[in-house]
Design a protein around this motif. Structure first.
Motif, mmCIF file in Angstrom:
data_model
loop_
_atom_site.group_PDB
_atom_site.id
_atom_site.type_symbol
_atom_site.label_atom_id
_atom_site.label_comp_id
_atom_site.label_asym_id
_atom_site.label_seq_id
_atom_site.Cartn_x
_atom_site.Cartn_y
_atom_site.Cartn_z
ATOM 1 N N LEU A 96 0.787 -1.190 -0.239
ATOM 2 C CA LEU A 96 -0.016 -0.402 -0.196
ATOM 3 C C LEU A 96 0.628 1.455 -0.061
ATOM 4 O O LEU A 96 0.533 2.404 -0.952
ATOM 5 N N ILE A 97 1.822 1.159 0.934
ATOM 6 C CA ILE A 97 2.698 2.609 0.832
ATOM 7 C C ILE A 97 4.126 2.629 -0.363
ATOM 8 O O ILE A 97 4.280 3.464 0.616
ATOM 9 N N ALA A 98 3.403 1.463 -1.042
ATOM 10 C CA ALA A 98 4.637 1.658 -2.474
ATOM 11 C C ALA A 98 3.999 3.147 -2.985
ATOM 12 O O ALA A 98 4.188 3.938 -4.373
ATOM 13 N N ASP A 99 2.496 3.663 -2.585
ATOM 14 C CA ASP A 99 1.583 4.778 -2.782
ATOM 15 C C ASP A 99 2.157 5.788 -2.060
ATOM 16 O O ASP A 99 2.404 6.155 -1.135
ATOM 17 N N ARG A 100 3.270 6.689 -2.305
ATOM 18 C CA ARG A 100 3.987 7.546 -1.220
ATOM 19 C C ARG A 100 3.221 8.720 -0.940
ATOM 20 O O ARG A 100 3.182 8.882 0.249
ATOM 21 N N ASP A 101 2.184 8.756 -2.104
ATOM 22 C CA ASP A 101 1.144 9.450 -1.115
ATOM 23 C C ASP A 101 0.223 9.160 0.040
ATOM 24 O O ASP A 101 0.789 10.342 1.135
ATOM 25 N N LEU A 102 -0.169 7.863 0.080
ATOM 26 C CA LEU A 102 -0.670 7.563 0.873
ATOM 27 C C LEU A 102 0.669 7.873 3.054
ATOM 28 O O LEU A 102 -0.777 8.078 3.480
ATOM 29 N N LEU A 103 1.591 7.625 2.063
ATOM 30 C CA LEU A 103 2.947 7.242 3.006
ATOM 31 C C LEU A 103 2.590 9.014 3.817
ATOM 32 O O LEU A 103 2.249 8.620 5.090
ATOM 33 N N LEU A 104 2.646 9.786 2.723
ATOM 34 C CA LEU A 104 3.533 11.151 3.078
ATOM 35 C C LEU A 104 1.669 11.305 3.909
ATOM 36 O O LEU A 104 2.485 12.671 4.901
ATOM 37 N N LEU A 105 1.056 11.724 3.058
ATOM 38 C CA LEU A 105 -0.507 12.176 4.163
ATOM 39 C C LEU A 105 0.119 11.643 5.502
ATOM 40 O O LEU A 105 -0.278 12.267 6.574
ATOM 41 N N GLN A 106 -0.087 10.622 5.994
ATOM 42 C CA GLN A 106 0.376 9.942 7.141
ATOM 43 C C GLN A 106 1.614 10.870 8.365
ATOM 44 O O GLN A 106 1.311 11.591 9.030
ATOM 45 N N VAL A 107 2.453 11.049 7.560
ATOM 46 C CA VAL A 107 3.593 12.478 8.283
ATOM 47 C C VAL A 107 2.926 13.762 8.226
ATOM 48 O O VAL A 107 3.290 14.356 9.028
ATOM 49 N N GLN A 108 2.256 13.770 7.000
ATOM 50 C CA GLN A 108 2.122 15.440 6.954
ATOM 51 C C GLN A 108 0.915 15.440 7.967
ATOM 52 O O GLN A 108 0.902 16.622 8.885
ATOM 53 N N ALA A 109 0.201 14.606 8.406
ATOM 54 C CA ALA A 109 -1.287 14.449 9.565
ATOM 55 C C ALA A 109 -0.118 14.908 10.868
ATOM 56 O O ALA A 109 -0.980 15.001 11.700
ATOM 57 N N GLN A 110 0.877 13.836 11.464
ATOM 58 C CA GLN A 110 1.197 13.657 12.364
ATOM 59 C C GLN A 110 1.941 15.169 12.562
ATOM 60 O O GLN A 110 2.155 15.385 13.551
ATOM 61 N N ALA A 111 2.300 15.664 10.961
ATOM 62 C CA ALA A 111 3.249 17.017 11.845
ATOM 63 C C ALA A 111 2.094 17.781 11.668
ATOM 64 O O ALA A 111 3.165 18.981 12.644
ATOM 65 N N VAL A 112 0.922 18.089 12.133
ATOM 66 C CA VAL A 112 0.329 18.609 12.216
ATOM 67 C C VAL A 112 -0.940 18.277 13.866
ATOM 68 O O VAL A 112 -2.018 18.631 13.580
ATOM 69 N N THR A 113 -0.271 17.859 14.243
ATOM 70 C CA THR A 113 -1.418 17.340 15.370
ATOM 71 C C THR A 113 -1.360 18.342 16.782
ATOM 72 O O THR A 113 -2.730 17.677 17.437
ATOM 73 N N ASP A 114 -0.700 19.567 16.252
ATOM 74 C CA ASP A 114 -1.336 20.465 17.369
ATOM 75 C C ASP A 114 -2.481 21.249 17.009
ATOM 76 O O ASP A 114 -2.610 22.423 17.927
ATOM 77 N N VAL A 115 -3.033 20.923 15.846
ATOM 78 C CA VAL A 115 -4.473 21.637 15.407
ATOM 79 C C VAL A 115 -5.554 20.063 15.948
ATOM 80 O O VAL A 115 -5.270 19.152 16.172
ATOM 81 N N PRO A 116 -6.365 20.517 16.746
ATOM 82 C CA PRO A 116 -6.933 19.376 17.904
ATOM 83 C C PRO A 116 -7.612 18.907 16.922
ATOM 84 O O PRO A 116 -8.055 17.695 17.247
ATOM 85 N N GLU A 117 -8.272 19.483 15.673
ATOM 86 C CA GLU A 117 -9.213 18.354 14.593
ATOM 87 C C GLU A 117 -7.994 17.455 13.825
ATOM 88 O O GLU A 117 -8.898 16.187 14.247
ATOM 89 N N ILE A 118 -7.034 18.047 13.560
ATOM 90 C CA ILE A 118 -6.343 16.457 12.688
ATOM 91 C C ILE A 118 -5.890 15.471 13.684
ATOM 92 O O ILE A 118 -5.950 14.622 13.519
#
Length: 180
Positions: A96-118
């Motif tokens: 699944l993570i051969a599709d780098r978009d899915l992997l990178l979206l997870q990384v991006q989401a974890q990077a903005v967990t200072d936003v309560p909804e995220i």
């Protein structure tokens, strides 16, 4: 048959996953997602509760795809024991993570967990994945923890391109780990 709004929503979510994966929550304008989806920005706002709602929906869609891939892996393992089911799930996740978009979206989401909804969406996504992994595999807490730790190591290897680094430290981190 899906309504036009449902079909457009799916198209927008796919575009959002790709756009947010590349440039993150803060740097991605909704206009970029709309353009990639081939619709107007106004229509995106009719489908989603603003940029934050769009990002959260993209993260949720990502976790849905993860659970679906893990289910495919578990089905491949059949009635095997927890270790074999976890291995099969891990292989399916690596595909699944051969599709780098899915992997990178997870990384991006974890990077903005200072936003309560995220943060709430990330926690809910991992809760869903962890609960599925444990229930479907029959694994204990320590096995599930190890499965996730290994997955995070895979994230590091793929995002940093460590399989391309011929140095001893990189070989130590990548030993025995192969990604499609």
């Amino acid at each position: 048959m899906r309504s036009t709004a449902e079909a457009r929503r799916a198209v927008v979510l796919n575009a959002a996953v790709s756009a947010f994966a590349r440039t993150g929550f803060h740097a991605t304008p909704v206009t970029a997602v709309a353009a990639a989806a081939g619709i107007s920005e106004a229509y995106v706002f009719r489908l989603f509760a603003g940029k934050l709602g769009l990002f959260v929906a993209a993260a949720e869609a990502c976790f849905e795809r993860i659970v679906a891939a893990l289910e495919v892996g578990a089905e491949r393992a059949g009635d095997a024991g927890p270790d074999e089911i976890l291995d099969a799930m891990g292989r399916a996740y690596a595909e699944l993570i051969a599709d780098r978009d899915l992997l990178l979206l997870q990384v991006q989401a974890q990077a903005v967990t200072d936003v309560p909804e995220i943060a709430a969406a990330v926690r809910a996504g991992y809760k869903r994945v962890a609960t599925f992994v444990q229930n479907r595999s029959g694994a204990g807490d320590a096995q599930v923890q190890q499965f996730f730790a290994y997955g995070q190591l895979c994230h590091l290897i793929v995002t940093a391109g460590l399989e391309q680094v011929p140095e001893p430290w990189a070989r130590a981190l990548t030993a025995g780990i192969d990604h499609p």
